[in-house]
Design an enzyme around this catalytic site. Sequence first.
Site, PDB file in Angstrom:
ATOM      1  N   HIS A 288      -3.017  -6.608  -7.098  1.00 41.70           N
ATOM      2  CA  HIS A 288      -2.792  -5.341  -7.818  1.00 41.70           C
ATOM      3  C   HIS A 288      -2.685  -5.516  -9.331  1.00 41.70           C
ATOM      4  CE1 HIS A 288      -2.129  -3.421  -3.978  1.00 41.70           C
ATOM      5  NE2 HIS A 288      -1.039  -4.121  -3.712  1.00 41.70           N
ATOM      6  N   GLY A 289      -2.510  -6.739  -9.809  1.00 46.13           N
ATOM      7  CA  GLY A 289      -2.288  -6.961 -11.246  1.00 46.13           C
ATOM      8  C   GLY A 289      -3.408  -6.364 -12.094  1.00 46.13           C
TER       9      GLY A 289
END
Length: 370
Positions: free
Chosen positions: A135-136
């Site tokens: 998700h970064g």
Amino acid sequence: MTAKPRPIFIGSEIYRTSSYGDWHPLRVPRVSTVMDLTRAMGWLPVSQYINSPRAKPAALHIWHTSDYIAALQNAEASGNVSDAVKQRHSIGTHSNPVFPEIFRRPATAAGASLLSGELLRDGGVVYSPAGGTHHGMPDRANGFCYLNDPVLAILSLRRQGVHRIAYVDIDAHHPDGVEFAFADDPDVLMLSVHEEGRWPRTGALTDRGVGQVFNLPVPRQFNDTEMQYIMDQLILPKVIAFKPDAIVLQCGADMVEEDPLSRLSLSNNAHWAVVAALRPLSDRYLVLGGGGYNPWSVGRLWTGVWAILNGNEIPERLSAEAENVLRSLRWYGNRRGKNPPDHWFTTLRDPRNPGPIRDEIRTRVNAHQS
Ligand SMILES: [Zn+2]
């Protein structure tokens, strides 16, 4: 003829000694359990283990902004963030708290992924269970992920001249950061199976990228038979047709029945089948971890992944030493941690969870076959 090199396991003690905080889902030990269990089983000789390097800030700038990396380092040094930094980079929130290793820990997982690209240049298999932080975003933390190590792994492979990469993601959550990075790149095949309607609510069936993005949102109670169907009808045919130079598998452990953050019902057999089926489809194979918030489920599933990659037989009952690793785990703040069933201590393999293949699964798979 030379023997094929054995798979490499990249780990670190930092995952044993750090936590996101007492109330965060990532308070539980995960990678350290896998290290302990694989060693207890005699499956992790020193020749196959690499202690993860920590990525230097400059190495992270291939995808993350320098302002953001500096903000993570400052948060680690000072132990807090200003409101402006919190707003701008989403750190110091409930999901993405400031904790003592807020830079070092994600930079260690990122270091493993960057190193993997180098290790895989001429072929091989690498396993980094601390990876999979999908998700970064370039300039902000997102969904417990401060950096995006799968993106860094793919860019590192590219740097080694490995061009066409198939990215397969079987975490319960859609890999929004990875899709953001590569949706427009025809040489990165993107395949994700994830729970419909769940955060981050991206990953629609209709996302197409430049024709190489295939999302498959799945309903609650998703079972082993349905996963097998998706693997046979969608994942394997798409990967084979793509002829990848490398495969990156994000093998999150949060689609299993006992995970507290999803409502899906796989057994770990479903994950292991995907791990095994992808392996022969490319000369280069990187397997990453991901989500997974039940400490027993994660430890057992990811230890089994290493067994599959090495061709080790998974015994019906664990050795006493391995059982002790599982019996010593604690999971405070969740009812499932109070009276764990005996098989969480004595086995790696879950009972299978077969079921009907529901119409919406068939319809959605069909939507990708035109
Ligand atoms: Zn997840």
